[in-house]
Write an enzyme that holds these catalytic residues in place. Structure first.
Site, short mmCIF file in Angstrom:
data_model
loop_
_atom_site.label_atom_id
_atom_site.label_comp_id
_atom_site.label_asym_id
_atom_site.label_seq_id
_atom_site.Cartn_x
_atom_site.Cartn_y
_atom_site.Cartn_z
N SER A 147 2.84 -1.82 -1.37
CA SER A 147 2.08 -1.35 -2.52
C SER A 147 2.95 -1.31 -3.78
CB SER A 147 1.47 0.02 -2.19
OG SER A 147 0.44 0.34 -3.09
N ASP B 4 -4.45 -2.87 0.39
CA ASP B 4 -3.19 -2.14 0.30
C ASP B 4 -2.51 -1.98 1.66
OD1 ASP B 4 -1.28 0.06 0.06
OD2 ASP B 4 -2.23 0.53 -1.85
#
Length: 280
Positions: free
Chosen positions: A42, A163
Site C-alpha cells: 500500500s 490493496d
C-alpha cells in the site's frame, strides 16, 4: 546490529501515515543504506518505489509539499475517478511530469522489490515485481494502494486486484519465507496498538462477484491484530527490528493537515538516522 545480504526490509502501509516511512527511507538514502530485498504494501509500496529508484525526498514532495497545492484527496474523486484519490495526478502527472520517476534506476534494483496486492478472485495476497514494463509497475503499485470500498479494482495481468493490506498488512512472514530470517520492519503504528473495531460479515450485495474477497474483508481486523502481536513477539525474540513512531499518532489515514504530516515525517527521518548511526 549489522545488515547482511539476507536481511529484509518490510514496509507497512497506512495511508497518509506513510509519511513516517518516507522519512525513515530518506534517512536510509542519505546514509546510502540499501537493502538487498524489500517487500512493501500500500503506502509502503508507494514510498518503496522512490527508495528503490534512489530518489530521496521524492515521496516527501508527493505526500506533503504537493498535497495542499494539488489537494488530491477527496470524495469528489470517488465520483469522477472511482477513488478517493486523484489517480490521474498521482500515477500519471506526478511520475511522468511533475516529480519525474527514474524508471531506469528503479529497474536496475527492482528484481528484489515486491509489492503486495490482494487478488480479488482468490482472496489471497500476491507478491509482485516488475523490472522492465513502466505501465505494469505503475499498475502494481496502484493496485497495492487501492483501498476497498473507496477505490476501483485495478487489473494486473488480467486479474482484478485491491490493496495488499487486506490480506497481508505487514508482510514480515513472507520475507522470512523468501529466505530472509532477519528483517527490519518500518511500521506506521505505535507499539501496543490494536484495532479496536469489530469484524463484520460483508453483505453479499457488496463485491457480489467476489465471494472470497468478502470473506477476507470480514476478518481484516482480527488478522491485522494477530500480525501486530506476532510482530511484537518476533521483536522481543530479537528476530526483527521494528522502526515505529514513538510519539502518539496524530495523523489519520486520510490526513490533510500538512503540519501534522511534517512532524510525522521528521520523526521518521530522525529515527531512520538513529538506526543508521546504530549500524556504525
Amino acid at each position: 546490529m549489522q545488515i547482511y545480504r539476507n536481511t529484509g526490509l518490510v514496509l507497512e502501509g497506512g495511508g497518509m501515515r506513510g509519511v513516517f516511512t518516507s522519512g525513515v527511507l530518506d534517512a536510509f538514502m542519505k546514509h546510502e543504506l540499501y537493502f538487498h530485498y524489500v517487500v512493501a504494501v500500500s503506502a509502503g509500496a508507494c514510498n518503496g518505489m522512490s527508495y528503490i529508484s534512489r530518489q530521496p525526498r521524492r515521496a516527501r514532495l508527493s505526500n506533503i509539499d504537493f498535497l495542499s497545492q494539488y489537494n488530491y484527496l477527496g470524495l469528489r474523486y470517488l465520483f469522477t475517478q472511482g477513488s478517493i484519490l486523484d489517480k490521474k495526478l498521482l500515477y500519471d502527472r506526478f511520475p511522468n511530469k511533475l516529480i519525474p520517476f527514474d524508471y531506469d534506476e528503479f529497474f536496475k534494483h527492482a528484481a528484489n522489490f515486491e509489492m503486495v496486492t490482494t487478488n480479488c478472485l482468490t482472496g489471497r495476497p500476491e507478491y509482485l515485481s516488475e523490472t522492465s514494463d513502466h505501465q505494469r509497475a505503475i499498475n502494481i503499485v496502484m493496485a497495492s494502494s487501492s483501498l476497498p470500498f473507496v477505490s476501483k479494482m485495478v487489473t494486473v495481468d488480467g486479474v482484478p486486484m485491491l490493496d495488499g493490506g487486506i490480506t497481508d498488512s505487514i508482510p514480515f512472514q513472507h520475507a522470512r519465507d523468501m529466505g530472509h530470517p532477519f528483517n527490519v520492519v518500518v511500521s506506521t503504528r505505535n507499539y501496543g496498538y490494536r484495532e479496536s473495531g469489530r469484524d463484520r460479515k460483508i453483505p453479499p450485495f457488496i463485491y457480489r462477484h467476489y465471494p472470497r474477497l468478502r470473506v477476507v474483508l470480514s476478518h481484516r481486523i482480527d488478522a491485522y491484530n494477530e500480525q501486530l502481536q506476532m510482530m511484537e513477539d518476533l521483536e522481543r525474540a530479537g528476530d526483527i527490528v521494528v522502526i515505529r513512531p514513538q510519539r502518539p499518532m496524530e495523523v489519520g489515514r486520510i490526513e490533510k493537515d500538512t503540519q501534522k504530516l511534517e512532524r510525522l515525517y521528521e520523526e521518521g527521518f530522525q529515527l531512520g538516522e538513529a538506526f543508521c548511526d546504530s549500524l556504525r
